[in-house]
Design an enzyme around this catalytic site. Structure first.
Site, PDB file in Angstrom:
ATOM      1  N   PRO A  17     -18.281 -20.962   1.617  1.00 48.94           N
ATOM      2  CA  PRO A  17     -17.337 -22.014   1.249  1.00 48.94           C
ATOM      3  C   PRO A  17     -17.865 -22.996   0.207  1.00 48.94           C
ATOM      4  CG  PRO A  17     -17.453 -21.801   3.623  1.00 48.94           C
ATOM      5  CD  PRO A  17     -18.473 -20.870   3.062  1.00 48.94           C
ATOM      6  N   ASN A  18     -16.980 -23.350  -0.690  1.00 53.03           N
ATOM      7  CA  ASN A  18     -17.179 -24.382  -1.711  1.00 53.03           C
ATOM      8  C   ASN A  18     -18.101 -23.977  -2.859  1.00 53.03           C
ATOM      9  OD1 ASN A  18     -15.491 -26.461  -0.507  1.00 53.03           O
ATOM     10  ND2 ASN A  18     -17.042 -26.533   1.111  1.00 53.03           N
ATOM     11  N   ARG A  25     -19.222 -29.413  -8.677  1.00 53.55           N
ATOM     12  CA  ARG A  25     -19.459 -29.985  -7.363  1.00 53.55           C
ATOM     13  C   ARG A  25     -20.815 -30.690  -7.302  1.00 53.55           C
ATOM     14  NH1 ARG A  25     -21.240 -26.308  -2.186  1.00 53.55           N
ATOM     15  NH2 ARG A  25     -21.056 -27.957  -0.639  1.00 53.55           N
ATOM     16  N   TYR A  30     -26.422 -29.861  -6.931  1.00 54.38           N
ATOM     17  CA  TYR A  30     -26.297 -28.409  -7.114  1.00 54.38           C
ATOM     18  C   TYR A  30     -26.475 -27.948  -8.561  1.00 54.38           C
ATOM     19  CZ  TYR A  30     -24.625 -28.582  -2.324  1.00 54.38           C
ATOM     20  OH  TYR A  30     -24.540 -28.787  -0.966  1.00 54.38           O
ATOM     21  N   ASN A  81     -25.724 -16.799   0.551  1.00 48.61           N
ATOM     22  CA  ASN A  81     -25.675 -18.262   0.588  1.00 48.61           C
ATOM     23  C   ASN A  81     -24.443 -18.622   1.411  1.00 48.61           C
ATOM     24  OD1 ASN A  81     -25.492 -20.995   0.322  1.00 48.61           O
ATOM     25  ND2 ASN A  81     -25.832 -21.038  -1.899  1.00 48.61           N
ATOM     26  N   ALA A  84     -21.911 -24.288   3.949  1.00 51.14           N
ATOM     27  CA  ALA A  84     -21.956 -25.090   5.176  1.00 51.14           C
ATOM     28  C   ALA A  84     -21.894 -24.229   6.436  1.00 51.14           C
ATOM     29  CB  ALA A  84     -20.804 -26.100   5.170  1.00 51.14           C
ATOM     30  N   GLU A 105     -31.507 -15.250   3.197  1.00 53.96           N
ATOM     31  CA  GLU A 105     -30.703 -16.482   3.154  1.00 53.96           C
ATOM     32  C   GLU A 105     -31.176 -17.323   1.969  1.00 53.96           C
ATOM     33  OE1 GLU A 105     -31.123 -18.767   6.764  1.00 53.96           O
ATOM     34  OE2 GLU A 105     -30.298 -20.583   5.838  1.00 53.96           O
ATOM     35  N   HIS A 107     -30.417 -20.889  -0.586  1.00 53.44           N
ATOM     36  CA  HIS A 107     -29.737 -22.158  -0.840  1.00 53.44           C
ATOM     37  C   HIS A 107     -30.191 -22.690  -2.187  1.00 53.44           C
ATOM     38  CE1 HIS A 107     -28.309 -22.237   3.259  1.00 53.44           C
ATOM     39  NE2 HIS A 107     -29.522 -21.903   3.636  1.00 53.44           N
ATOM     40  N   ARG A 114     -32.483 -33.076   2.861  1.00 50.66           N
ATOM     41  CA  ARG A 114     -31.182 -33.739   2.780  1.00 50.66           C
ATOM     42  C   ARG A 114     -30.779 -34.306   4.154  1.00 50.66           C
ATOM     43  NH1 ARG A 114     -27.139 -29.791  -0.043  1.00 50.66           N
ATOM     44  NH2 ARG A 114     -25.905 -31.722   0.003  1.00 50.66           N
TER      45      ARG A 114
END
Ligand code: DQA
Length: 150
Positions: A17-18, A25, A30, A81, A84, A105, A107, A114
């Site tokens: 998502p996103n 964004r 990012y 990735n 969320a 995985e 990111h 964060r």
């Protein structure tokens, strides 16, 4: 990962998502690359190694569950990735475990530097490895791990 023949098996890069909003964004977190920029980066690296790239994004958890199952069945390496969903999705954990998918995985951001809710990943215990914090290079490092048959 040692059993993968990357000349024959497509490498699946799955985005949650996103991530379709990359570039616009929160660029301070990012960066300015779009998801299409990242796809092109990976595509050219795969082409130079004779590997086939499958690159997808969805805002829907169920799509990612299905794609992980399909990659697992095809014995194809996965760079994931989860966005969320990293921090919420037992369904993605079960999809990886249930289909025996080999997942790295990734990111873009360093999730450990964060908000505290980003420090927990449901995916990491089911993943072959985790790469975070290097922007688009996180994906390239994962590709290198697949090419090196780590
Ligand atoms: C992300 C980190 C997640 O915490 C966040 O929800 C994302 C992107 C990353 O690539 O840094 O959507 O996976």
């Amino acid at each position: 990962m040692g059993s993968f023949n990357t000349a024959m098996t497509a490498i699946h890069v799955l985005n949650g998502p996103n991530l379709n909003l990359l570039g616009k964004r929160e660029p301070e977190i990012y960066g300015s690359s779009s998801l299409e920029d990242i796809r092109e980066l990976l595509q050219s690296r795969c082409a130079s190694r004779g590997a086939t790239l499958v690159f997808k994004q969805s805002n829907h958890e169920g799509d990612l569950v299905t794609w992980i199952q399909e990659a697992g069945e095809a014995r194809a390496p996965v760079i994931l990735n989860p966005g969320a969903l990293t921090h919420t999705s037992i369904a993605l954990y079960d999809a990886i475990k249930g289909s025996n998918a080999e997942v790295i995985e990734v990111h873009l951001s360093n999730v450990h530097a964060r908000e505290s809710f980003r420090r927990h990943s449901y995916i990491s215990p089911a993943a072959r490895g985790v790469i975070a914090g290097f922007g688009p290079s996180s994906y390239l490092l994962a590709l290198d791990a697949i090419f090196e048959k780590l």
